[in-house]
Design a protein around this motif. Structure first.
Motif, PDB file in Angstrom:
ATOM      1  N   THR A  92       0.639   7.210   5.430  1.00 15.96           N
ATOM      2  CA  THR A  92       1.534   6.858   3.638  1.00 15.96           C
ATOM      3  C   THR A  92       2.129   6.071   3.796  1.00 15.96           C
ATOM      4  O   THR A  92       2.203   5.238   2.666  1.00 15.96           O
ATOM      5  N   GLY A  93       3.076   5.204   4.656  1.00 17.94           N
ATOM      6  CA  GLY A  93       4.472   4.091   4.967  1.00 17.94           C
ATOM      7  C   GLY A  93       4.900   5.555   4.211  1.00 17.94           C
ATOM      8  O   GLY A  93       6.246   4.376   4.023  1.00 17.94           O
ATOM      9  N   LEU A  94       5.117   6.368   3.941  1.00 20.60           N
ATOM     10  CA  LEU A  94       6.344   6.968   3.353  1.00 20.60           C
ATOM     11  C   LEU A  94       6.447   8.248   4.145  1.00 20.60           C
ATOM     12  O   LEU A  94       6.121   8.600   4.760  1.00 20.60           O
ATOM     13  N   SER A 150      -7.859   0.383   2.256  1.00 14.83           N
ATOM     14  CA  SER A 150      -9.111  -0.353   3.398  1.00 14.83           C
ATOM     15  C   SER A 150      -9.487  -1.297   2.196  1.00 14.83           C
ATOM     16  O   SER A 150     -10.058  -0.651   0.925  1.00 14.83           O
ATOM     17  N   GLN A 151      -9.802  -2.597   2.278  1.00 17.22           N
ATOM     18  CA  GLN A 151     -10.134  -3.399   1.706  1.00 17.22           C
ATOM     19  C   GLN A 151     -11.435  -3.868   2.599  1.00 17.22           C
ATOM     20  O   GLN A 151     -11.473  -4.439   3.232  1.00 17.22           O
ATOM     21  N   VAL A 206       1.449  -0.650   0.424  1.00 20.39           N
ATOM     22  CA  VAL A 206       1.225   0.206   0.941  1.00 20.39           C
ATOM     23  C   VAL A 206       2.845  -0.070   1.672  1.00 20.39           C
ATOM     24  O   VAL A 206       2.198  -0.565   3.005  1.00 20.39           O
ATOM     25  N   GLY A 207       3.839   1.141   1.003  1.00 20.87           N
ATOM     26  CA  GLY A 207       5.017   0.015   2.242  1.00 20.87           C
ATOM     27  C   GLY A 207       4.859  -1.547   2.122  1.00 20.87           C
ATOM     28  O   GLY A 207       5.230  -1.784   2.191  1.00 20.87           O
ATOM     29  N   THR A 208       4.631  -1.558   3.301  1.00 18.46           N
ATOM     30  CA  THR A 208       4.998  -3.089   4.087  1.00 18.46           C
ATOM     31  C   THR A 208       3.627  -4.119   4.226  1.00 18.46           C
ATOM     32  O   THR A 208       3.870  -5.284   4.129  1.00 18.46           O
ATOM     33  N   GLU A 209       2.388  -3.516   4.116  1.00 13.27           N
ATOM     34  CA  GLU A 209       0.777  -4.326   3.743  1.00 13.27           C
ATOM     35  C   GLU A 209       0.699  -4.725   2.211  1.00 13.27           C
ATOM     36  O   GLU A 209       1.451  -3.590   1.499  1.00 13.27           O
ATOM     37  N   VAL A 210      -0.033  -5.703   2.304  1.00 12.12           N
ATOM     38  CA  VAL A 210      -0.031  -6.029   0.685  1.00 12.12           C
ATOM     39  C   VAL A 210      -1.784  -6.313   0.371  1.00 12.12           C
ATOM     40  O   VAL A 210      -2.287  -7.021   1.860  1.00 12.12           O
ATOM     41  N   PHE A 211      -2.166  -5.896  -0.167  1.00  7.75           N
ATOM     42  CA  PHE A 211      -3.420  -6.336  -0.280  1.00  7.75           C
ATOM     43  C   PHE A 211      -3.321  -6.941  -1.631  1.00  7.75           C
ATOM     44  O   PHE A 211      -3.510  -6.783  -2.470  1.00  7.75           O
TER      45      PHE A 211
END
Length: 310
Positions: free
Chosen positions: A241-243, A140-141, A72-77
Motif C-alpha cells: 500500500t505504501g502506507l 500499475s499503468q 502512491v507513496g513515493t511513486e508518481v504516475f
C-alpha cells in the motif's frame, strides 16, 4: 508488421475519440457522474485541480482527454489519454488533474471490478500464478490497446440502452477483466491471487479492515488475520500500500467520514465518532492534516465545486 502496428494505433485512436464523444454527452459540465451501469462512473474537470487524497477501489481508471497525476507513496504516475491505471486492491492515493480547460476538459472513467469475478475469469482462461520473481504492484499503468479501448467504449455505449444494460454489462465487464489479465497488467494482477503469497494475505486483511475499520483493533490482531508476525505484517503491508497499517486505517476512516458529511449531511462530530474516533478534536486535527482544511470548511468547498462554482 509495420502495417499491423499502424492499424492497431489507428483503431486505438478511433476508440479513444468515440469514448470522448460518449463521455461529453454524459458529462456536459464538470463533475462526477454515476451511470446505468453500476460499475461505471464518469469524471470531468474543466480546470486543473489541487492534490486530493482519495481511495482507488479495485478497478480500472482510464484517462480519455486531459491528464492527471496519481501518487502512491513515493511513486508518481502521469496518466495521459489512452492510458489505464489498474488498482489491484483498495488503495489510498493522492490524485489531481494536471491538464484541463473549458475548451479541452479532463475526461476520465472508472470501472470497478469484483475480485471474485476476477478469479472466475482467470480460472476460465487457465492463467497460472505469476512468476515468483515479479514483485507486487498495487497500482500499475499501461497504454490500453485497441481491443481493450473498444470494449470499454461498448460498455459506455450501454448507458444509452437501459433495457439492454442489465443483461449485457456483466458480459462486457467479464471481457474487460479477461483482456486485462492477458495484457501487461496481467502478471501483476495475478500476483495478488497466489494463495501462498504475502501480498494475497495482506489484500485479504485489507478487505477485512474495510468492513471493520470503525472498530478498535490492534496491529497484532491484524497480523493474526494475515497469519504473520506483527513486524513481518508491517513490512508486507507497506510494500503493498505504501502506507503503514495505522496510516491506512486512518485514511479509511477519514475518507468514510468525508463521504458521510458530504452525501448524508452528517455533522463533523457525529461523523468522526461513527467511523471510530473517540475524540472529536483528534478527528478534526487528523482530518485537516489529510485534506488540508478542517471538516466544515472542506465540505463547504466540495459542495461549491459540485454546484459548478469551482
Amino acid at each position: 508488421m509495420i502495417d499491423d502496428v499502424r492499424n492497431h494505433a489507428s483503431s486505438a485512436t478511433a476508440a479513444l475519440k468515440s469514448l470522448e464523444q460518449r463521455l461529453l454527452k454524459i458529462a456536459g459540465t464538470a463533475g462526477d457522474f454515476s451511470t446505468l451501469v453500476p460499475a461505471l462512473s464518469i469524471h470531468r474537470r474543466d480546470a486543473v485541480t489541487d492534490p486530493v487524497p482519495c481511495i482507488y477501489e479495485l478497478g480500472l481508471t482510464v484517462t480519455v482527454t486531459g491528464a492527471k497525476k496519481v501518487l502512491v507513496g513515493t511513486e508518481v504516475f502521469d496518466n495521459n489519454p489512452g492510458q489505464g491505471l489498474l488498482a489491484s486492491v483498495d488503495l489510498p492515493v493522492v490524485s489531481y488533474v494536471t491538464r484541463a480547460s473549458d475548451a479541452d476538459p479532463y475526461l476520465g472513467l472508472v470501472i470497478r471490478l469484483d475480485s471474485s469475478l476476477v478469479l472466475k475469469v482467470a480460472a476460465g482462461l487457465s492463467i497460472g500464478r505469476a512468476p515468483r520473481n515479479i514483485g507486487f504492484a498495487a497500482l500499475s499503468q499501461d497504454r490500453l490497446d485497441s481491443g481493450l479501448l473498444g470494449t470499454v467504449d461498448r460498455l459506455v455505449a450501454l448507458t444509452d440502452e437501459p433495457k439492454l444494460a442489465p443483461s449485457v454489462a456483466p458480459l462486457i465487464e467479464q471481457e474487460i477483466i479477461a483482456r486485462l489479465l492477458l495484457s501487461p497488467h496481467g502478471p501483476l494482477f495475478m500476483k495478488l491471487n497466489a494463495s501462498d503469497s504475502p501480498s494475497r494475505h495482506v489484500a485479504q486483511t485489507m478487505a477485512w479492515l474495510k468492513q471493520h475499520f470503525m472498530e478498535s483493533i490492534s496491529i497484532e490482531a491484524l497480523a493474526d488475520i494475515a497469519h504473520m508476525s506483527p513486524s513481518t505484517f508491517r513490512q508486507h503491508f507497506k510494500a503493498v500500500t505504501g502506507l503503514s497499517p495505522l496510516k491506512y486505517l486512518k485514511q479509511l476512516r477519514l475518507q468514510e467520514a468525508r463521504q458521510l458529511m458530504l452525501n448524508q449531511h452528517v455533522d463533523a462530530g457525529a461523523a468522526g465518532l461513527q467511523v471510530g474516533y473517540e475524540s472529536v478534536s483528534q478527528f478534526s486535527r487528523e482530518y485537516a492534516r489529510l485534506f488540508g482544511e478542517p471538516p466544515l470548511r472542506d465540505i463547504r468547498r466540495l459542495r461549491t465545486v459540485e454546484t459548478g462554482a469551482g
